[in-house]
Design an enzyme around this catalytic site. Structure first.
Site, PDB file in Angstrom:
ATOM      1  N   SER A 188       0.824  -1.219   0.000  1.00  0.00           N
ATOM      2  CA  SER A 188       0.000   0.000   0.000  1.00  0.00           C
ATOM      3  C   SER A 188       0.856   1.267   0.000  1.00  0.00           C
ATOM      4  CB  SER A 188      -0.905   0.020   1.228  1.00  0.00           C
ATOM      5  OG  SER A 188      -1.653  -1.166   1.325  1.00  0.00           O
TER       6      SER A 188
HETATM    7  N1  SAH Z   1      -0.949  -3.834   3.791  1.00  0.00           N
HETATM    8  C1  SAH Z   1      -0.483  -4.672   2.721  1.00  0.00           C
HETATM    9  C2  SAH Z   1      -1.502  -4.588   1.609  1.00  0.00           C
HETATM   10  C3  SAH Z   1      -1.433  -5.620   0.594  1.00  0.00           C
HETATM   11  S1  SAH Z   1      -2.613  -5.486  -0.716  1.00  0.00           S
HETATM   12  C4  SAH Z   1       0.887  -4.178   2.268  1.00  0.00           C
HETATM   13  O1  SAH Z   1       1.144  -2.985   2.428  1.00  0.00           O
HETATM   14  O2  SAH Z   1       1.676  -4.950   1.737  1.00  0.00           O
HETATM   15  C5  SAH Z   1      -4.004  -6.361  -0.088  1.00  0.00           C
HETATM   16  C6  SAH Z   1      -3.781  -7.779   0.331  1.00  0.00           C
HETATM   17  O3  SAH Z   1      -5.065  -8.337   0.628  1.00  0.00           O
HETATM   18  C7  SAH Z   1      -3.169  -8.677  -0.732  1.00  0.00           C
HETATM   19  O4  SAH Z   1      -2.032  -9.288  -0.197  1.00  0.00           O
HETATM   20  C8  SAH Z   1      -4.261  -9.693  -1.051  1.00  0.00           C
HETATM   21  O5  SAH Z   1      -3.751 -10.974  -1.352  1.00  0.00           O
HETATM   22  C9  SAH Z   1      -5.047  -9.704   0.238  1.00  0.00           C
HETATM   23  N2  SAH Z   1      -6.427 -10.190   0.090  1.00  0.00           N
HETATM   24  C10 SAH Z   1      -7.285  -9.989  -0.932  1.00  0.00           C
HETATM   25  N3  SAH Z   1      -8.464 -10.582  -0.685  1.00  0.00           N
HETATM   26  C11 SAH Z   1      -8.359 -11.180   0.539  1.00  0.00           C
HETATM   27  C12 SAH Z   1      -9.238 -11.929   1.352  1.00  0.00           C
HETATM   28  N4  SAH Z   1     -10.494 -12.234   0.977  1.00  0.00           N
HETATM   29  N5  SAH Z   1      -8.768 -12.371   2.540  1.00  0.00           N
HETATM   30  C13 SAH Z   1      -7.507 -12.091   2.953  1.00  0.00           C
HETATM   31  N6  SAH Z   1      -6.635 -11.371   2.229  1.00  0.00           N
HETATM   32  C14 SAH Z   1      -7.047 -10.914   1.036  1.00  0.00           C
END
Ligand code: SAH
Length: 213
Positions: free
Chosen positions: A60
């Site tokens: 993010s």
């Molecule tokens: N805060 C993290 C954000 C990653 S992007 C960072 O800064 O790295 C969002 C994440 O949510 C991704 O890794 C994706 O795989 C996850 N995601 C998407 N749908 C999901 C779900 N239903 N349950 C759990 N994780 C999920």
């Protein structure tokens, strides 16, 4: 420029965007974002923008994480539920402030990658679940039922009801709600049993993949 200097410059950008919570600013000054990005993107680690990680996901944007963390009004005694571990960067920021972070990630490769980095960094107050974030912290260790704070790092089509159920009295949840292109960050508080929602900022997250029926 050295990573440490780049980190200080990012911190100035975050301050300039209006973030004043000392705990949040201190976390950003400590956690090395370069450790959580793919090797080929290390030189961009301190740009204030999202970057690709594996599984077509993104780490993010720092200023967006800072806004979400400020809205959570984090306290050292808090138990936090994070949905979407991803790279683990936000997990580290949270875990440097609060008592415990329980983090859920859908993709096992992302969770395992984040676990490796976070364990190597010495964090002992993070619990991991690989599974569907729409269900929150279910069938997971420790068997917590409620959280003081909940942060969803992916865009939900609607406010996940199971997460609302896991928000403790006095608790705060931040969740981007909307379609695949743009969403509105919702700030939800539980006061005297009732949920109150404020629609705060426009934002753009990858989708929270819909799994729970
Ligand atoms: N805060 C993290 C954000 C990653 S992007 C960072 O800064 O790295 C969002 C994440 O949510 C991704 O890794 C994706 O795989 C996850 N995601 C998407 N749908 C999901 C779900 N239903 N349950 C759990 N994780 C999920």
């Amino acid at each position: 420029m050295r990573f440490e200097d780049q980190r200080l410059r990012l911190l100035e950008d975050i301050k300039a965007s209006g973030i004043t919570d000392p705990a949040v600013l201190s976390a950003f000054s400590k956690i090395p974002r370069e450790d959580y990005v793919l090797p080929e993107f290390k030189e961009y680690a301190y740009r204030n923008r999202p970057l690709p990680i594996s599984m077509e996901q993104t780490i993010s944007q720092p200023s967006m994480i800072a806004i979400m963390m400020s809205e959570l009004k984090l306290k050292p005694s808090d138990r936090v539920l994070e949905i979407g571990t991803g790279s683990g960067y936000q997990t580290a920021l949270l875990a440097s402030i609060v008592k415990e972070v329980c983090t859920v990630e859908l993709h096992d490769s992302l969770s395992l990658g984040a676990q490796k980095i976070l364990k190597a960094a010495g964090f002992k107050n993070i619990y991991y679940r690989i599974g569907d974030g729409w269900a929150g912290w279910e069938k997971a260790y420790p068997a917590y039922k409620e959280f003081d704070k909940i942060v969803v790092s992916a865009a939900a089509e609607e406010v996940p009801s199971r997460l609302c159920e896991q928000l403790a009295e006095g608790g705060i949840m931040v969740v981007p709600v909307g379609g695949s292109l743009s969403q509105i960050l919702h700030i939800i508080v539980r006061e005297e049993g009732m949920l109150k929602t404020r629609q705060a900022y426009p934002c753009a997250f990858v989708p929270l993949v819909k799994k729970v029926k």
